[in-house]
Design an enzyme around this catalytic site. Structure first.
Site, PDB file in Angstrom:
ATOM      1  N   TYR A  46       0.854  -1.180   0.000  1.00  0.00           N
ATOM      2  CA  TYR A  46       0.000   0.000   0.000  1.00  0.00           C
ATOM      3  C   TYR A  46       0.898   1.240   0.000  1.00  0.00           C
ATOM      4  O   TYR A  46       2.115   1.143   0.199  1.00  0.00           O
ATOM      5  CB  TYR A  46      -0.898   0.020   1.232  1.00  0.00           C
ATOM      6  CG  TYR A  46      -1.999  -1.009   1.250  1.00  0.00           C
ATOM      7  CD1 TYR A  46      -2.444  -1.648   0.090  1.00  0.00           C
ATOM      8  CD2 TYR A  46      -2.620  -1.349   2.451  1.00  0.00           C
ATOM      9  CE1 TYR A  46      -3.460  -2.588   0.130  1.00  0.00           C
ATOM     10  CE2 TYR A  46      -3.652  -2.289   2.496  1.00  0.00           C
ATOM     11  CZ  TYR A  46      -4.067  -2.901   1.336  1.00  0.00           C
ATOM     12  OH  TYR A  46      -5.077  -3.828   1.372  1.00  0.00           O
ATOM     13  N   ALA A  47       0.279   2.403  -0.170  1.00  0.00           N
ATOM     14  CA  ALA A  47       1.075   3.634  -0.169  1.00  0.00           C
ATOM     15  C   ALA A  47       1.882   3.741   1.121  1.00  0.00           C
ATOM     16  O   ALA A  47       3.056   4.107   1.104  1.00  0.00           O
ATOM     17  CB  ALA A  47       0.178   4.851  -0.353  1.00  0.00           C
ATOM     18  N   GLU A  48       1.239   3.451   2.259  1.00  0.00           N
ATOM     19  CA  GLU A  48       1.944   3.410   3.545  1.00  0.00           C
ATOM     20  C   GLU A  48       1.350   2.359   4.458  1.00  0.00           C
ATOM     21  O   GLU A  48       0.165   2.006   4.346  1.00  0.00           O
ATOM     22  CB  GLU A  48       1.903   4.763   4.282  1.00  0.00           C
ATOM     23  CG  GLU A  48       2.928   5.775   3.816  1.00  0.00           C
ATOM     24  CD  GLU A  48       2.401   6.678   2.732  1.00  0.00           C
ATOM     25  OE1 GLU A  48       3.188   7.458   2.169  1.00  0.00           O
ATOM     26  OE2 GLU A  48       1.182   6.602   2.448  1.00  0.00           O
ATOM     27  N   THR A  49       2.194   1.892   5.362  1.00  0.00           N
ATOM     28  CA  THR A  49       1.781   1.051   6.478  1.00  0.00           C
ATOM     29  C   THR A  49       2.269   1.714   7.754  1.00  0.00           C
ATOM     30  O   THR A  49       3.409   2.193   7.813  1.00  0.00           O
ATOM     31  CB  THR A  49       2.356  -0.367   6.349  1.00  0.00           C
ATOM     32  OG1 THR A  49       1.793  -0.996   5.189  1.00  0.00           O
ATOM     33  CG2 THR A  49       2.036  -1.208   7.568  1.00  0.00           C
ATOM     34  N   HIS A  76      -3.362   9.465   5.927  1.00  0.00           N
ATOM     35  CA  HIS A  76      -4.399   8.435   5.818  1.00  0.00           C
ATOM     36  C   HIS A  76      -4.085   7.239   6.714  1.00  0.00           C
ATOM     37  O   HIS A  76      -4.998   6.625   7.281  1.00  0.00           O
ATOM     38  CB  HIS A  76      -4.601   8.012   4.352  1.00  0.00           C
ATOM     39  CG  HIS A  76      -3.676   6.976   3.834  1.00  0.00           C
ATOM     40  ND1 HIS A  76      -2.421   7.262   3.365  1.00  0.00           N
ATOM     41  CD2 HIS A  76      -3.833   5.631   3.705  1.00  0.00           C
ATOM     42  CE1 HIS A  76      -1.842   6.142   2.955  1.00  0.00           C
ATOM     43  NE2 HIS A  76      -2.667   5.138   3.151  1.00  0.00           N
TER      44      HIS A  76
END
Length: 294
Positions: A46-49, A76
């Site tokens: 994902y874009a970030e974790t 987010h």
């Protein structure tokens, strides 16, 4: 670390798991090494974790990793993690200690009144509102602006002259460029490789924030963010906070004011971010988050 951590998956800034921005969340990351967190973030892709590495007196220590590197702040994933904690511990006030400073967050039951793109037909869960660190705005270097325009095949004449290009910070540095025409905004393309190179050179850990004004306090956003398989971010909380700081600094809104940001339509994951801009101090960004079914 011997035990496998529980990895949660949430869609943030939506009430529909098919919309918003997916985030990984690990609530029990204490003792994990940087290498382990980076590996998990790359595997989730994902874009970030977000990784919660500890907690004391209601303050949760949190770090954020994209598939390729640690990032200072992620809006987010902050919303997603706050909702995950609220589902476990109950709604209320919590604080995150992030690499850019402490972030206060309020969670409550119910989605913000942010409009139809939020997925109003879906079940309503928990929403969260974080308040950013104090924002800052600086000039956007003319050479960097020229590279953004060349990369997107835009010209300065296609920009909205009410909103001068700047770099805004509210946890991450985001160049802000506002396009005037809706068709031009919808149709521009870009090279992810060129974008990544430019962002690395300029030290932009967040996104390149391309906007179109759809009302006095309403925008649509396209956030360029090439990491892993991702090229365009569906919902960017740090960019929304930065936008709030930008609008206040340039006198383009009269605070206190509420700004609505629509994002994600261009990548098939619509989202809505509600931005509250006070007279001074940090910018508050609110949105819902829901678990993504396995």
């Amino acid at each position: 670390m011997t035990d496998s951590p529980q990895i949660l998956r949430y869609a943030a800034f939506t009430t529909d798991p098919r919309g918003g921005n997916p985030a990984g969340v690990v609530l029990d990351a204490g003792g994990m090494t940087d290498e382990e967190m980076q590996r998990i973030a790359a595997e989730i892709d994902y874009a970030e974790t977000a990784f919660v590495t500890g907690a004391e007196d209601g303050i949760h220590v949190i770090r954020y990793f994209s598939p390729i590197a640690e990032v200072p702040f992620c809006g987010h994933a902050t919303i997603a993690t706050a909702v995950a904690i609220a589902e476990r511990d109950g709604v209320g006030e919590i604080r995150f200690r992030t690499p850019v400073g402490e972030i206060p967050i309020v969670t409550d039951a119910g989605a913000p009144d942010a409009g139809p793109d939020a997925g109003a037909s879906a079940p309503v869960g928990i929403s969260a509102a974080f308040t950013s660190v104090d924002p800052a705005v600086e000039p956007l270097d003319a050479a960097a602006l020229s590279q953004i325009l060349a990369m997107t095949s835009l010209s300065e004449t296609q920009l909205d002259d009410r909103y001068p290009p700047r770099v805004a910070f509210a946890g991450n540095r985001h160049p802000i460029v506002v396009v005037a025409d809706a068709d031009v905004f919808d149709s521009f393309t870009f090279s992810p490789v060129v974008a990544r190179s430019l962002m690395d050179v300029e030290g932009w850990a967040g996104t390149i924030t391309m906007l179109r004004a759809v009302g006095p306090a309403e925008f649509e956003a396209r956030n360029i963010f090439p990491v892993g398989r991702i090229t365009e971010d569906p919902a960017t909380g740090s960019a929304a906070a930065s936008l709030g700081g930008y609008l206040r600094e340039l006198g383009l809104i009269e605070p206190p004011a509420r700004v609505i940001v629509h994002q994600g339509r261009h990548v098939g994951r619509p989202s809505v971010l509600t931005v509250d801009v006070p007279v001074s101090g940090g910018i508050t960004v609110r949105g819902s988050a829901v678990p993504i079914p396995e």
